[in-house]
Design a protein around this motif. Structure first.
Motif, PDB file in Angstrom:
ATOM      1  N   LEU A 337      14.535  12.990  -0.134  1.00  0.00           N
ATOM      2  CA  LEU A 337      14.731  11.552  -0.378  1.00  0.00           C
ATOM      3  C   LEU A 337      13.934  10.723   0.629  1.00  0.00           C
ATOM      4  N   GLY A 338      13.832  11.242   1.860  1.00  0.00           N
ATOM      5  CA  GLY A 338      13.007  10.563   2.862  1.00  0.00           C
ATOM      6  C   GLY A 338      11.542  10.575   2.480  1.00  0.00           C
ATOM      7  N   LEU A 339      11.086  11.747   1.979  1.00  0.00           N
ATOM      8  CA  LEU A 339       9.670  11.869   1.596  1.00  0.00           C
ATOM      9  C   LEU A 339       9.332  10.939   0.427  1.00  0.00           C
ATOM     10  N   ILE A 340      10.332  10.709  -0.433  1.00  0.00           N
ATOM     11  CA  ILE A 340      10.096   9.824  -1.581  1.00  0.00           C
ATOM     12  C   ILE A 340       9.747   8.418  -1.114  1.00  0.00           C
ATOM     13  N   GLN A 341      10.178   8.072   0.105  1.00  0.00           N
ATOM     14  CA  GLN A 341       9.865   6.740   0.631  1.00  0.00           C
ATOM     15  C   GLN A 341       8.346   6.525   0.747  1.00  0.00           C
ATOM     16  N   TYR A 342       7.592   7.637   0.747  1.00  0.00           N
ATOM     17  CA  TYR A 342       6.130   7.491   0.796  1.00  0.00           C
ATOM     18  C   TYR A 342       5.607   6.689  -0.382  1.00  0.00           C
ATOM     19  N   GLN A 343       6.326   6.770  -1.512  1.00  0.00           N
ATOM     20  CA  GLN A 343       5.901   6.010  -2.687  1.00  0.00           C
ATOM     21  C   GLN A 343       5.837   4.530  -2.326  1.00  0.00           C
ATOM     22  N   ASP A 344       6.847   4.058  -1.596  1.00  0.00           N
ATOM     23  CA  ASP A 344       6.873   2.645  -1.203  1.00  0.00           C
ATOM     24  C   ASP A 344       5.772   2.350  -0.182  1.00  0.00           C
ATOM     25  N   VAL A 345       5.549   3.298   0.725  1.00  0.00           N
ATOM     26  CA  VAL A 345       4.491   3.125   1.730  1.00  0.00           C
ATOM     27  C   VAL A 345       3.134   3.006   1.034  1.00  0.00           C
ATOM     28  N   VAL A 346       2.905   3.911   0.066  1.00  0.00           N
ATOM     29  CA  VAL A 346       1.632   3.891  -0.675  1.00  0.00           C
ATOM     30  C   VAL A 346       1.520   2.602  -1.493  1.00  0.00           C
ATOM     31  N   ARG A 347       2.623   2.205  -2.122  1.00  0.00           N
ATOM     32  CA  ARG A 347       2.606   0.972  -2.930  1.00  0.00           C
ATOM     33  C   ARG A 347       2.213  -0.225  -2.067  1.00  0.00           C
ATOM     34  N   GLN A 348       2.791  -0.273  -0.874  1.00  0.00           N
ATOM     35  CA  GLN A 348       2.472  -1.404   0.008  1.00  0.00           C
ATOM     36  C   GLN A 348       1.015  -1.357   0.449  1.00  0.00           C
ATOM     37  N   ARG A 349       0.500  -0.141   0.662  1.00  0.00           N
ATOM     38  CA  ARG A 349      -0.924  -0.027   1.021  1.00  0.00           C
ATOM     39  C   ARG A 349      -1.805  -0.546  -0.104  1.00  0.00           C
ATOM     40  N   ILE A 350      -1.443  -0.155  -1.331  1.00  0.00           N
ATOM     41  CA  ILE A 350      -2.220  -0.615  -2.494  1.00  0.00           C
ATOM     42  C   ILE A 350      -2.125  -2.137  -2.614  1.00  0.00           C
ATOM     43  N   ASP A 351      -0.936  -2.670  -2.366  1.00  0.00           N
ATOM     44  CA  ASP A 351      -0.766  -4.138  -2.410  1.00  0.00           C
ATOM     45  C   ASP A 351      -1.672  -4.825  -1.387  1.00  0.00           C
ATOM     46  N   ARG A 352      -1.752  -4.230  -0.202  1.00  0.00           N
ATOM     47  CA  ARG A 352      -2.602  -4.833   0.832  1.00  0.00           C
ATOM     48  C   ARG A 352      -4.079  -4.730   0.446  1.00  0.00           C
ATOM     49  N   VAL A 353      -4.460  -3.582  -0.167  1.00  0.00           N
ATOM     50  CA  VAL A 353      -5.839  -3.430  -0.651  1.00  0.00           C
ATOM     51  C   VAL A 353      -6.111  -4.491  -1.716  1.00  0.00           C
ATOM     52  N   ALA A 354      -5.153  -4.652  -2.643  1.00  0.00           N
ATOM     53  CA  ALA A 354      -5.321  -5.631  -3.730  1.00  0.00           C
ATOM     54  C   ALA A 354      -5.473  -7.040  -3.163  1.00  0.00           C
ATOM     55  N   SER A 355      -4.702  -7.340  -2.133  1.00  0.00           N
ATOM     56  CA  SER A 355      -4.781  -8.667  -1.521  1.00  0.00           C
ATOM     57  C   SER A 355      -6.151  -8.900  -0.886  1.00  0.00           C
ATOM     58  N   ALA A 356      -6.643  -7.867  -0.170  1.00  0.00           N
ATOM     59  CA  ALA A 356      -7.968  -7.977   0.467  1.00  0.00           C
ATOM     60  C   ALA A 356      -9.067  -8.097  -0.587  1.00  0.00           C
ATOM     61  N   VAL A 357      -8.927  -7.324  -1.674  1.00  0.00           N
ATOM     62  CA  VAL A 357      -9.919  -7.368  -2.755  1.00  0.00           C
ATOM     63  C   VAL A 357      -9.935  -8.757  -3.392  1.00  0.00           C
TER      64      VAL A 357
END
Lengths: 419, 124
Positions: A337-357
């Motif tokens: 369940l802790g490892l699943i939190q990576y999904q949120d970490v990755v999502r936030q990274r993608i959001d930050r990439v999208a914002s920069a783009v």
């Protein structure tokens, strides 16, 4: 080096004009083919126009249709060249650079437009990826939770079974104790019987011996009585007639003595037989066999108890092992369940990439506009792009996550900190 | 007695992940997807023993939530842990000043999270 767009593509212009003219000739001929007979019959003949006049009018009309039609057809394809011509006419030779700049701006706009479309397609795909991972993560969580629930149900079942087994255990333990007591009693019973029988036998033999003593007394009495009867008969014979009655009595006493002796002999024989039977009877008694059977029974019961203890021990061990595994499983599920939190970490990274783009694209969209404007300043755009880059990097630095188990560090600071 | 924990995060995956982990460990869990909804729950009578909140959320972020919770009567000493991808010292200091009890950087393993919770909730 001169930019290609700074030269007018004459061959292109010529081919476009030629194509437009040919199309116009074809259209004019078609109109003339259909319209000339109608014009001749309905307008020119009734008007009395001469043959030469008719030709002149027809040619004039053809020219009036052909020239605008050629321009009309050529316009969409030669707009850029005509703009160039217009610029040249309006501003002279110096305007060629302005035109080239405008053309460059248009190309840049097209390039940026295509670039944005590509970005949009990539962005859409990234959204799908985020949605897919989100959906998968949720499914995984539900499955993992179900796994845990099943494991808990198993342990609960085993716990209830253990409780039932504990109650059964008590009952069995009580039964086993009772059976052992019975078996011990059964085991001891033959000895007790043997002891009782021995006592009875000894008493009986003693009694028989006592009775045999009485037999001897009876036999002695019988002998004495017989002698007495004999003496009485002798004395009665001496007495003559006076002793005749006494003779009869003496005779009866003698007969009685004889019967007593016979009875005593019979009793003695019977007692001896009884004594013998008693001794022989004990010799052939099934007590030893019963003792052996009782011993085997006790051994079987003990074996049964040992087997039961083994089963109980095995069961307890099984319960402990399953509980231990369940505890480990719960812990591992927690880690999953802790490892699943990576999904949120990755999502936030993608959001930050999208914002920069998005910020980068805003600058890129500004580029063609400024390229098309000779007065516009391009110099600040690289600085703006650099700012986007630096802010993106700084943001990523700020969010730098550490992997689970990475020595508890995140961006040089502890992952977990209590204030 | 079962302890109640309020999880505040706009990511449904995060909420479900932590919620299940804590429920398996025997906690009662309440959830909210942003600071405003969390505050609404607290004002509505939910009295958690611990609040775990994300920092970057729409409507009301974690920092503002911490500040608002500390201003609510009865929540001055309720432990608040932040659970975020932010790891900068400045942010941590800001959270600390506003009244956060601890700072956790995502992702947090199940065992680690339970260990930390036991530290801030003795007897849990």
């Amino acid at each position: 080096m001169e930019h290609p767009e700074h030269r007018l593509p004459r061959s292109d212009l010529f081919s476009k004009l030629l194509g437009s003219a040919l199309a116009a000739i074809f259209a004019t001929s078609l109109v003339g083919w259909i319209g000339a007979p109608w014009l001749h019959s309905n307008v020119l003949i009734p008007a009395g126009v001469s043959y030469a006049g008719e030709i002149a009018i027809t040619v004039l009309l053809s020219m009036l249709i052909f020239a605008p039609l050629t321009m009309l057809l050529a316009w969409p394809f030669t707009r850029r060249e005509l703009n160039w011509l217009r610029a040249v006419i309006a501003e002279g030779d110096g305007s060629r650079d302005a035109y080239a700049q405008q053309a460059a701006g248009e190309h840049a706009a097209l390039l940026v437009e295509n670039h944005l479309r590509l970005d949009e397609a990539i962005g859409d795909q990234l959204k799908v990826v985020v949605q897919d991972t989100d959906s998968s993560a949720m499914s995984l969580i539900l499955q993992v939770r179900k796994l845990n629930d099943d494991a808990v149900a198993l342990v609960n079942y085993l716990g209830n079974a253990d409780l039932s087994a504990h109650n059964i255990d008590k009952e069995i333990e009580g039964s086993v104790i009772a059976i052992i007591q019975i078996s011990q009693f059964v085991q001891e019973l033959p000895d007790m019987i043997r002891g009782d029988v021995g006592t009875i036998q000894a008493a009986a033999i003693k009694e028989i011996d006592g009775l045999l003593g009485f037999i001897n007394v009876i036999q002695e009495i019988s002998k004495q009585t017989n002698l007495l009867a004999l003496n009485a008969a002798i004395e009665a014979a001496r007495a003559g007639d006076a002793g005749r009655g006494f003779t009869v009595v003496a005779d009866e006493v003698r007969k009685l003595s004889e019967r007593s002796a016979k009875a005593a002999a019979l009793i003695e024989k019977g007692l001896a037989g009884a004594q013998n039977t008693m001794r022989e009877g004990l010799k052939h008694s099934p007590i030893d066999k019963q003792i052996a059977e009782a011993g085997a029974l006790v051994n079987s019961i003990r074996q049964l108890q040992e087997n039961y203890d083994d089963i109980r021990q095995y069961y307890k061990t099984l319960f402990i092992v399953v509980t231990k595994h369940n505890t480990d499983l719960a812990s591992e599920i927690g880690e999953i369940l802790g490892l699943i939190q990576y999904q949120d970490v990755v999502r936030q990274r993608i959001d930050r990439v999208a914002s920069a783009v998005a910020r980068r694209n805003a600058i890129l969209q500004e580029l063609p506009r400024r390229l098309g404007d000779p007065q516009a300043d391009l110099t600040e755009l690289p600085a703006q792009m650099l700012e986007v880059l630096n802010e993106y990097r700084a943001n990523e630095e700020r969010h730098a996550p550490a992997a689970i188990g990475s020595a508890g560090q995140a961006g040089g600071l502890p992952k977990f900190e209590l204030f | 007695m079962t302890k109640t924990i309020l999880i505040v995060d706009d990511s449904a995956t995060m909420v479900m992940s932590i919620k299940n982990n804590l429920e398996i460990a025997g906690f009662k869990v309440e959830t909210a997807e942003d600071g405003i909804k969390a505050l609404s729950k607290l004002k509505g009578g939910v009295k958690p023993d611990l609040i775990i909140t994300d920092i970057n959320m729409p409507n009301m972020g974690g920092m503002e939530l911490i500040k608002s919770v500390r201003a609510l009567p009865g929540f001055r000493f309720t432990p608040i842990l932040t659970l975020t991808t932010e790891s900068q010292a400045e942010k941590r200091e800001e959270g600390k000043k506003l009244g956060a009890t601890g700072w956790l950087v995502k992702p947090v393993g199940g065992a680690d999270l339970l260990k930390i919770i036991k530290q801030v909730l003795p007897g849990a």
